[in-house]
Design a protein around this motif. Structure first.
Motif, short mmCIF file in Angstrom:
data_model
loop_
_atom_site.label_atom_id
_atom_site.label_comp_id
_atom_site.label_asym_id
_atom_site.label_seq_id
_atom_site.Cartn_x
_atom_site.Cartn_y
_atom_site.Cartn_z
N PRO A 7 0.85 -1.20 0.00
CA PRO A 7 0.00 0.00 0.00
C PRO A 7 0.88 1.25 0.00
O PRO A 7 2.07 1.18 0.31
N SER A 8 0.29 2.36 -0.29
CA SER A 8 1.03 3.63 -0.30
C SER A 8 1.17 4.14 1.14
O SER A 8 0.21 4.15 1.89
N TYR A 9 2.39 4.52 1.51
CA TYR A 9 2.67 5.03 2.85
C TYR A 9 3.29 6.40 2.75
O TYR A 9 3.94 6.74 1.76
N ASN A 10 3.13 7.20 3.81
CA ASN A 10 3.77 8.51 3.88
C ASN A 10 5.11 8.36 4.59
O ASN A 10 5.16 7.81 5.69
N PHE A 11 6.15 8.86 3.95
CA PHE A 11 7.48 8.80 4.52
C PHE A 11 8.04 10.21 4.65
O PHE A 11 7.65 11.11 3.91
N ARG A 12 8.98 10.37 5.56
CA ARG A 12 9.71 11.63 5.71
C ARG A 12 11.06 11.46 5.02
O ARG A 12 11.77 10.48 5.25
N PHE A 13 11.42 12.45 4.21
CA PHE A 13 12.69 12.43 3.48
C PHE A 13 13.48 13.68 3.82
O PHE A 13 12.92 14.70 4.19
N LYS A 14 14.79 13.59 3.65
CA LYS A 14 15.62 14.79 3.71
C LYS A 14 16.75 14.61 2.70
O LYS A 14 17.15 13.48 2.39
N ASN A 15 17.23 15.74 2.21
CA ASN A 15 18.30 15.73 1.23
C ASN A 15 19.50 16.41 1.85
O ASN A 15 19.41 17.55 2.31
N SER A 16 20.63 15.69 1.89
CA SER A 16 21.84 16.26 2.47
C SER A 16 23.03 15.80 1.65
O SER A 16 23.20 14.60 1.41
N GLU A 17 23.84 16.75 1.22
CA GLU A 17 25.03 16.45 0.42
C GLU A 17 24.68 15.58 -0.79
O GLU A 17 25.35 14.61 -1.11
N ASN A 18 23.60 15.95 -1.47
CA ASN A 18 23.11 15.26 -2.67
C ASN A 18 22.73 13.81 -2.43
O ASN A 18 22.74 12.99 -3.35
N LYS A 19 22.43 13.47 -1.18
CA LYS A 19 21.96 12.12 -0.86
C LYS A 19 20.60 12.24 -0.18
O LYS A 19 20.44 13.04 0.75
N VAL A 20 19.67 11.42 -0.64
CA VAL A 20 18.33 11.42 -0.05
C VAL A 20 18.32 10.39 1.08
O VAL A 20 18.82 9.28 0.93
N SER A 21 17.73 10.79 2.20
CA SER A 21 17.56 9.89 3.33
C SER A 21 16.08 9.76 3.64
O SER A 21 15.29 10.66 3.36
N PHE A 30 17.30 9.24 10.32
CA PHE A 30 17.30 9.21 8.86
C PHE A 30 18.37 8.24 8.38
O PHE A 30 19.48 8.22 8.91
N ILE A 31 18.01 7.45 7.37
CA ILE A 31 18.89 6.44 6.79
C ILE A 31 19.02 6.74 5.30
O ILE A 31 18.02 7.07 4.64
N ILE A 32 20.22 6.62 4.75
CA ILE A 32 20.43 6.83 3.31
C ILE A 32 19.46 5.93 2.54
O ILE A 32 19.35 4.74 2.82
N LEU A 33 18.78 6.53 1.58
CA LEU A 33 17.76 5.81 0.82
C LEU A 33 18.40 5.03 -0.32
O LEU A 33 18.77 5.59 -1.34
#
Length: 153
Positions: A7-21, A30-33
């Motif tokens: 199913p579709s879930y809502n996740f929180r993302f952040k972008n740091s040093e051109n890496k999405v977590s 936050f974990i590297i995606l």
């Protein structure tokens, strides 16, 4: 990231040093995606939201020693008494699930002794119940939900 068979879930993302977590609700950080992490996070949300397993019973990415070799399991669900209920192996969506994948989780489970196993690449999900007497696993159509499972034994 690739659409998965969840199913579709809502996740929180952040972008740091051109890496999405992506934020991991269990590890509370936050974990590297990566593609495998994308599957793992969907699996965790599936356990929480669809199967209603309590967050406090779930553990993600911990080190275990198998034959003096350090390995990491993807996720587990515990009984309240600390025994293992479910062992989960996640692969990236482009990794085909083969007998080797089942051999890997079976090796881990020789040590961990979970009642149930789940193997997923986000597209295909396999659920098994262990038969320790016959030393085999029995495939299931789905995992038991928290309310009707023996997880509270």
């Amino acid at each position: 990231m690739q659409q998965l068979n969840f199913p579709s879930y809502n996740f929180r993302f952040k972008n740091s040093e051109n890496k999405v977590s992506i934020f991991d609700d269990i590890r509370k950080k936050f974990i590297i995606l990566t593609p495998e992490e994308w599957v793992r996070q969907h699996t965790v949300q599936f356990l929480l939201q669809e199967k209603k397993y309590p967050k406090s019973y779930i553990n993600v990415e911990k080190l275990i020693k198998i034959n003096d070799i350090n390995k990491r399991y993807d996720a587990v669900v515990f009984h309240p008494n600390g025994e293992l209920f479910l062992l989960i192996e996640c692969k990236a969506p482009d990794i085909k699930i083969t007998q080797n994948t089942f051999d890997q989780i079976a090796r881990y489970n020789l040590k961990l002794k979970a009642q149930y196993l789940m193997v997923t690449n986000g597209l295909n999900h396999y659920f098994c119940q262990m038969d320790f007497e016959k030393e085999q696993y029995v495939f299931l159509n789905e995992l038991p939900a928290f309310s009707n499972s023996q997880i509270t034994k």
